[in-house]
Design a protein around this motif. Structure first.
Motif, PDB file in Angstrom:
ATOM      1  N   ASP A  11      11.937 -10.661   6.942  1.00 51.42           N
ATOM      2  CA  ASP A  11      11.124 -10.225   5.802  1.00 51.42           C
ATOM      3  C   ASP A  11      10.047 -11.256   5.484  1.00 51.42           C
ATOM      4  OD1 ASP A  11      12.755  -7.937   5.389  1.00 51.42           O
ATOM      5  OD2 ASP A  11      14.215  -9.178   4.353  1.00 51.42           O
ATOM      6  N   LEU A  12      10.446 -12.526   5.460  1.00 51.35           N
ATOM      7  CA  LEU A  12       9.487 -13.585   5.179  1.00 51.35           C
ATOM      8  C   LEU A  12       8.405 -13.659   6.248  1.00 51.35           C
ATOM      9  CD1 LEU A  12      11.834 -16.438   3.915  1.00 51.35           C
ATOM     10  CD2 LEU A  12      10.292 -15.037   2.559  1.00 51.35           C
ATOM     11  N   ALA A  13       8.778 -13.442   7.503  1.00 51.43           N
ATOM     12  CA  ALA A  13       7.801 -13.484   8.592  1.00 51.43           C
ATOM     13  C   ALA A  13       6.753 -12.391   8.425  1.00 51.43           C
ATOM     14  CB  ALA A  13       8.520 -13.337   9.935  1.00 51.43           C
ATOM     15  N   ILE A  14       7.179 -11.208   8.026  1.00 48.35           N
ATOM     16  CA  ILE A  14       6.239 -10.087   7.829  1.00 48.35           C
ATOM     17  C   ILE A  14       5.279 -10.397   6.686  1.00 48.35           C
ATOM     18  CG2 ILE A  14       6.082  -7.687   7.045  1.00 48.35           C
ATOM     19  CD1 ILE A  14       8.685  -7.170   8.620  1.00 48.35           C
ATOM     20  N   ILE A  15       5.799 -10.934   5.593  1.00 48.06           N
ATOM     21  CA  ILE A  15       4.950 -11.252   4.435  1.00 48.06           C
ATOM     22  C   ILE A  15       3.934 -12.326   4.798  1.00 48.06           C
ATOM     23  CG2 ILE A  15       4.959 -12.196   2.094  1.00 48.06           C
ATOM     24  CD1 ILE A  15       7.832 -10.977   1.856  1.00 48.06           C
ATOM     25  N   VAL A  16       4.385 -13.379   5.485  1.00 46.88           N
ATOM     26  CA  VAL A  16       3.471 -14.458   5.891  1.00 46.88           C
ATOM     27  C   VAL A  16       2.403 -13.924   6.835  1.00 46.88           C
ATOM     28  CG1 VAL A  16       3.304 -16.627   7.173  1.00 46.88           C
ATOM     29  CG2 VAL A  16       5.137 -16.303   5.507  1.00 46.88           C
ATOM     30  N   ALA A  17       2.790 -13.057   7.781  1.00 43.62           N
ATOM     31  CA  ALA A  17       1.825 -12.482   8.724  1.00 43.62           C
ATOM     32  C   ALA A  17       0.763 -11.679   7.987  1.00 43.62           C
ATOM     33  CB  ALA A  17       2.555 -11.600   9.739  1.00 43.62           C
ATOM     34  N   TYR A  18       1.166 -10.911   6.993  1.00 45.59           N
ATOM     35  CA  TYR A  18       0.196 -10.138   6.213  1.00 45.59           C
ATOM     36  C   TYR A  18      -0.773 -11.049   5.474  1.00 45.59           C
ATOM     37  CZ  TYR A  18      -1.721  -7.863   2.129  1.00 45.59           C
ATOM     38  OH  TYR A  18      -2.591  -7.444   1.151  1.00 45.59           O
ATOM     39  N   LEU A  19      -0.259 -12.076   4.830  1.00 44.34           N
ATOM     40  CA  LEU A  19      -1.113 -12.987   4.061  1.00 44.34           C
ATOM     41  C   LEU A  19      -2.107 -13.710   4.968  1.00 44.34           C
ATOM     42  CD1 LEU A  19       1.519 -14.513   1.594  1.00 44.34           C
ATOM     43  CD2 LEU A  19      -0.079 -12.634   1.188  1.00 44.34           C
ATOM     44  N   LEU A  20      -1.664 -14.119   6.144  1.00 36.58           N
ATOM     45  CA  LEU A  20      -2.570 -14.776   7.094  1.00 36.58           C
ATOM     46  C   LEU A  20      -3.642 -13.802   7.584  1.00 36.58           C
ATOM     47  CD1 LEU A  20      -0.054 -16.907   9.209  1.00 36.58           C
ATOM     48  CD2 LEU A  20      -1.677 -17.721   7.480  1.00 36.58           C
ATOM     49  N   ALA A  21      -3.257 -12.535   7.757  1.00 31.98           N
ATOM     50  CA  ALA A  21      -4.212 -11.536   8.249  1.00 31.98           C
ATOM     51  C   ALA A  21      -5.352 -11.309   7.256  1.00 31.98           C
ATOM     52  CB  ALA A  21      -3.491 -10.216   8.532  1.00 31.98           C
ATOM     53  N   VAL A  22      -5.048 -11.215   5.964  1.00 33.48           N
ATOM     54  CA  VAL A  22      -6.107 -10.948   4.991  1.00 33.48           C
ATOM     55  C   VAL A  22      -7.043 -12.153   4.860  1.00 33.48           C
ATOM     56  CG1 VAL A  22      -4.759  -9.245   3.698  1.00 33.48           C
ATOM     57  CG2 VAL A  22      -4.662 -11.638   3.013  1.00 33.48           C
ATOM     58  N   ILE A  23      -6.483 -13.355   5.000  1.00 33.31           N
ATOM     59  CA  ILE A  23      -7.341 -14.541   4.955  1.00 33.31           C
ATOM     60  C   ILE A  23      -8.244 -14.595   6.180  1.00 33.31           C
ATOM     61  CG2 ILE A  23      -7.315 -17.074   5.028  1.00 33.31           C
ATOM     62  CD1 ILE A  23      -4.747 -16.964   3.352  1.00 33.31           C
ATOM     63  N   TRP A  24      -7.716 -14.245   7.348  1.00 30.15           N
ATOM     64  CA  TRP A  24      -8.523 -14.216   8.576  1.00 30.15           C
ATOM     65  C   TRP A  24      -9.663 -13.215   8.463  1.00 30.15           C
ATOM     66  CZ3 TRP A  24      -9.236 -10.332  12.330  1.00 30.15           C
ATOM     67  CH2 TRP A  24      -9.897 -10.734  13.482  1.00 30.15           C
ATOM     68  N   ILE A  25      -9.379 -12.052   7.882  1.00 33.90           N
ATOM     69  CA  ILE A  25     -10.424 -11.037   7.696  1.00 33.90           C
ATOM     70  C   ILE A  25     -11.512 -11.563   6.764  1.00 33.90           C
ATOM     71  CG2 ILE A  25     -10.899  -8.775   6.662  1.00 33.90           C
ATOM     72  CD1 ILE A  25      -8.141  -7.883   7.735  1.00 33.90           C
ATOM     73  N   GLY A  26     -11.113 -12.263   5.708  1.00 28.51           N
ATOM     74  CA  GLY A  26     -12.093 -12.851   4.802  1.00 28.51           C
ATOM     75  C   GLY A  26     -12.992 -13.842   5.511  1.00 28.51           C
ATOM     76  N   GLN A  27     -12.391 -14.673   6.380  1.00 30.46           N
ATOM     77  CA  GLN A  27     -13.180 -15.659   7.123  1.00 30.46           C
ATOM     78  C   GLN A  27     -14.163 -14.983   8.071  1.00 30.46           C
ATOM     79  OE1 GLN A  27     -12.906 -16.677  10.604  1.00 30.46           O
ATOM     80  NE2 GLN A  27     -14.454 -18.270  10.253  1.00 30.46           N
ATOM     81  N   ARG A  28     -13.723 -13.897   8.710  1.00 29.10           N
ATOM     82  CA  ARG A  28     -14.596 -13.164   9.643  1.00 29.10           C
ATOM     83  C   ARG A  28     -15.766 -12.507   8.919  1.00 29.10           C
ATOM     84  NH1 ARG A  28     -14.614 -12.915  15.142  1.00 29.10           N
ATOM     85  NH2 ARG A  28     -14.794 -10.655  15.108  1.00 29.10           N
ATOM     86  N   ALA A  29     -15.550 -12.090   7.669  1.00 29.23           N
ATOM     87  CA  ALA A  29     -16.602 -11.390   6.918  1.00 29.23           C
ATOM     88  C   ALA A  29     -17.576 -12.343   6.241  1.00 29.23           C
ATOM     89  CB  ALA A  29     -15.966 -10.475   5.863  1.00 29.23           C
ATOM     90  N   ALA A  30     -17.292 -13.635   6.287  1.00 24.79           N
ATOM     91  CA  ALA A  30     -18.108 -14.615   5.554  1.00 24.79           C
ATOM     92  C   ALA A  30     -19.549 -14.677   6.037  1.00 24.79           C
ATOM     93  CB  ALA A  30     -17.460 -15.996   5.651  1.00 24.79           C
ATOM     94  N   LYS A  31     -19.807 -14.269   7.291  1.00 23.93           N
ATOM     95  CA  LYS A  31     -21.153 -14.369   7.859  1.00 23.93           C
ATOM     96  C   LYS A  31     -22.159 -13.488   7.132  1.00 23.93           C
ATOM     97  CE  LYS A  31     -19.200 -15.265  12.455  1.00 23.93           C
ATOM     98  NZ  LYS A  31     -19.070 -14.763  13.844  1.00 23.93           N
ATOM     99  N   ALA A  32     -21.686 -12.410   6.504  1.00 26.39           N
ATOM    100  CA  ALA A  32     -22.607 -11.448   5.882  1.00 26.39           C
ATOM    101  C   ALA A  32     -22.786 -11.684   4.395  1.00 26.39           C
ATOM    102  CB  ALA A  32     -22.093 -10.022   6.114  1.00 26.39           C
ATOM    103  N   THR A  33     -22.481 -12.893   3.912  1.00 27.83           N
ATOM    104  CA  THR A  33     -22.491 -13.117   2.465  1.00 27.83           C
ATOM    105  C   THR A  33     -23.520 -14.152   2.030  1.00 27.83           C
ATOM    106  OG1 THR A  33     -20.763 -14.805   2.665  1.00 27.83           O
ATOM    107  CG2 THR A  33     -20.038 -12.539   2.307  1.00 27.83           C
TER     108      THR A  33
END
Length: 675
Positions: free
Chosen positions: A10-32
């Motif tokens: 359960d903890l692994a799934i939660i951590v994976a989700y949190l890392l994924a949303v942060i990675w998406i934020g970093q990828r989108a930073a170029k357009a800001t």
């Protein structure tokens, strides 16, 4: 098990989700790099992104928990508190276009554009920054309470205080049942009264959690803040795709596992009372009447116009049709409500009618009973996703308000890069304030009442801006100030006044449906001294000032049920701002006619399919603001309602048909599950 009821998976799934949303934020930073890129994703979001933005922003875990709880208590009819929004969807077909066609960045810009009033623009921005603390705090509280119910502390490790709290809660529920059935021994009545008083003070709990609230709020703010600070609206839109999938998983998980646990679909009809399958009528104690739901629908429709994130979501659409397509996201939420209702019915089959000491814990209790390692993690990830998607849009809207309508009014020469930097700082600040607000919040039902009404003063004003040419800035100022006092300030501060909270006429109580005393004006009425039934009464929570006013014009408040008192409050709150707006406008000076003509000319000008066509269309409107006045429904009046074109008509009819189809689907599903 490594953390209460959570498995390492359960903890692994939660951590994976949190890392994924942060990675998406970093990828989108170029357009800001620019403010438009950060706040509105460059107005380039198409139909799919609008679908995800609308679905993610409208679907929150609180809806799942409350719907399952009410259905567990009342049957399918209890779902109407959430399901009544199915009637709002056809309205969104038009509302989304208004926020796109106005061609602004924030709702604050609307007041400056319509009235040339920088004061109103600034006041709205400051008002919404304070309101954001309520919404962000509410979202944090909901996420924490669901997560806390899934991370429970084993009974063997309870402290003496924790055990007394839970046992007191269980005893209260037992005595309440006996009291309702008329089987309570007279000598136990004082004990029941003391336990009721302790419950109202928040001293009794149905479970003990290992999850620390402060640590949860801090971690939550860090994750949401990180991906929004990095990627702005683009990150929010992309993350909505991932979060929407998790929200759907969150909503579906309990259905197959619950059906399997009770022995199959056919067992629902055997284990659940027949009247619980009726969508019209109540299976238990009726809490929501048709009038009550109409009042809730009224305040929902009015206040939704004042939400600060409307301009960001609808304004980010690349064209009008993309903005309108966002309605489909709201329809998917209605399907989720049906799933949440069936989760409530399955809870009845699993635990029995009244089988839970705390009906509000139905979702968490089912999750703990039915879900194994990994599935609990998915459930928690869905809770986090549903809350994050809503909080992200609100935090982003507040940052745009602060930069454009507060900071730039003081320092107008701020560069685009500096504006984006200050927006990021603002996001961090409001998320921290939201965490503090969540920590201070208490009574859950009072919070829901506040969330439903806090945007009514400006919601009515925005709606009238779009439709009434005669509206004046003086009327908006008067309505907003008076409505804020009547709907928010007086009701939420009265309990802090000793003169009001102890006044005999204001701390009246009346027996509720189960015989439990309920406050007529105050949401809670307690004994002044704990454990002393002879001490005087004192009012707490929200003071129904609206009902007090209505009582003085002939409505007999003490003779109404709790449901009827709430209904009276909602109708008063929904209509009062409009009465002030219209009355004051008729006696105050009109806004500059040229500015008003240009505003309504723009509102009638369709958004161009390309930047070149858009610029040409707006240039023509500036030369001739009245070029679309032939489309007005009432040509010689100050009302700006327009005749529907083919897209308006077909879209509205399709939306109505979809709403009817979803209601029909709900009825068919209930008929198939019932006896």
């Amino acid at each position: 098990m490594i953390f209460g009821s959570l498995h390492v998976l359960d903890l692994a799934i939660i951590v994976a989700y949190l890392l994924a949303v942060i990675w998406i934020g970093q990828r989108a930073a170029k357009a800001t790099a620019s403010e438009e890129g950060f706040f509105l994703a460059g107005r380039k979001l198409g139909k799919l992104y609008q679908f995800f933005l609308n679905f993610g922003n409208a679907t929150e875990p609180q809806g799942a928990v409350s719907t399952a709880s009410f259905v567990f208590q009342q049957g399918a009819a209890g779902s109407w508190l959430s399901f009544q929004t199915v009637f709002m969807n056809p309205y969104f077909w038009f509302m989304n276009v208004w926020f796109r066609r106005v061609r602004l960045t924030t709702v604050s810009d609307l007041f400056e554009d319509r009235f040339a009033s920088r004061g109103l623009s600034l006041f709205y921005a400051l008002f919404q920054i304070l309101v954001a603390c309520v919404f962000l705090g509410f979202g944090n509280v909901v996420a924490y309470r669901i997560a806390a119910s899934l991370v429970v502390k084993p009974e063997a490790t309870w402290t003496v205080t924790e055990r007394a709290s839970v046992e007191g809660y269980r005893e209260l529920r037992k005595l309440e049942k006996e009291f309702t059935a008329g089987a309570l021994a007279p000598e136990l009545k004082p004990k029941l009264d003391l336990l009721r008083d302790q419950s109202a003070r928040g001293e009794l709990h149905s479970y003990v959690t290992l999850l620390n609230d402060v640590a949860f709020y801090v971690g939550f703010a860090l994750v949401v803040g990180t991906y929004i600070v990095l990627g702005g609206m683009a990150a929010a839109a992309v993350n909505e795709g991932l979060q929407s999938i998790l929200i759907i998983v969150f909503s579906v998980l309990l259905i197959p596992t619950g059906i399997h646990a009770i022995g199959g679909w056919h067992m629902l009809a055997e284990k659940v009372p027949p009247n619980f399958f009726k969508l019209f009528g109540a299976g238990g104690t009726a809490q929501f009447s048709a009038w009550n739901l109409a009042g809730i629908l009224l305040v929902s429709l009015v206040q939704i116009h004042g939400l600060s994130h409307n301009m960001g979501i609808c304004g980010s659409a690349k064209n009008e049709f993309a903005a309108r397509t966002g309605v489909s996201g709201n329809y998917l939420k209605r399907i989720m409500i049906i799933l949440w209702a069936f989760a409530g019915l399955i809870a009845v089959a699993v635990f029995g009618v009244g089988g839970l000491a705390d009906p509000d814990s139905a979702w968490g209790a089912m999750s703990n009973k039915l879900l194994g390692p990994g599935l609990i993690g998915l459930m928690l990830a869905g809770v986090l996703a549903g809350t994050m998607s809503t909080l992200a849009a609100k935090a982003l809207a507040i940052s745009s308000l602060f930069v454009r309508n507060v900071y730039r009014q003081i320092w107008p020469d701020v560069t685009q890069a500096q504006g984006v930097f200050y927006a990021r700082c603002t996001i961090a600040a409001v998320l921290v304030l939201g965490g503090v607000s969540a920590w201070l919040m208490g009574d859950f039902l009072s919070i829901v009442n506040l969330v439903l009404t806090v945007n009514l003063p400006f919601g009515a004003a925005v709606l009238m801006i779009y439709f009434w040419r005669r509206l004046t800035s003086a009327a908006v100022w008067t309505s907003v100030i008076l409505s804020t006092l009547v709907i928010l300030v007086i009701p939420w501060t009265a309990s802090r006044s000793a003169a009001m909270s102890t006044h005999a006429s204001l701390v009246q109580t009346t027996p509720g449906p189960t015989g439990r005393p309920e406050g007529v004006y105050f949401s809670t009425v307690l004994r002044q001294r704990p454990n002393d039934l002879t001490s005087p009464l004192v009012g707490g929570g929200r003071f129904n000032f609206e009902l007090w006013v209505l009582n003085h014009v002939g409505l007999k408040a003490a003779e109404l049920t709790k449901n009827q008192r709430l209904t009276a409050q909602f109708f008063f709150d929904g209509l009062f701002p409009f009465a002030v707006l219209i009355l004051v406008s008729l006696f105050t000076r009109r806004t500059d006619p040229k500015r008003v003509a240009e505003f309504y000319g723009k509102m009638k000008t369709p958004v161009g399919a390309t930047p070149e066509l858009e610029a040409a269309a707006m240039e023509e409107t500036r030369r001739n603001p009245a070029r679309f006045d032939h489309t007005k429904l009432f040509p010689r009046s100050a009302w700006e309602f327009c005749k529907w074109d083919r897209v308006d008509t077909i879209g509205f009819v399709v939306c109505c048909a979809l709403s009817a189809a979803i209601i029909g689907l709900f009825l068919l599903a209930l008929a198939a599950a019932g006896p």
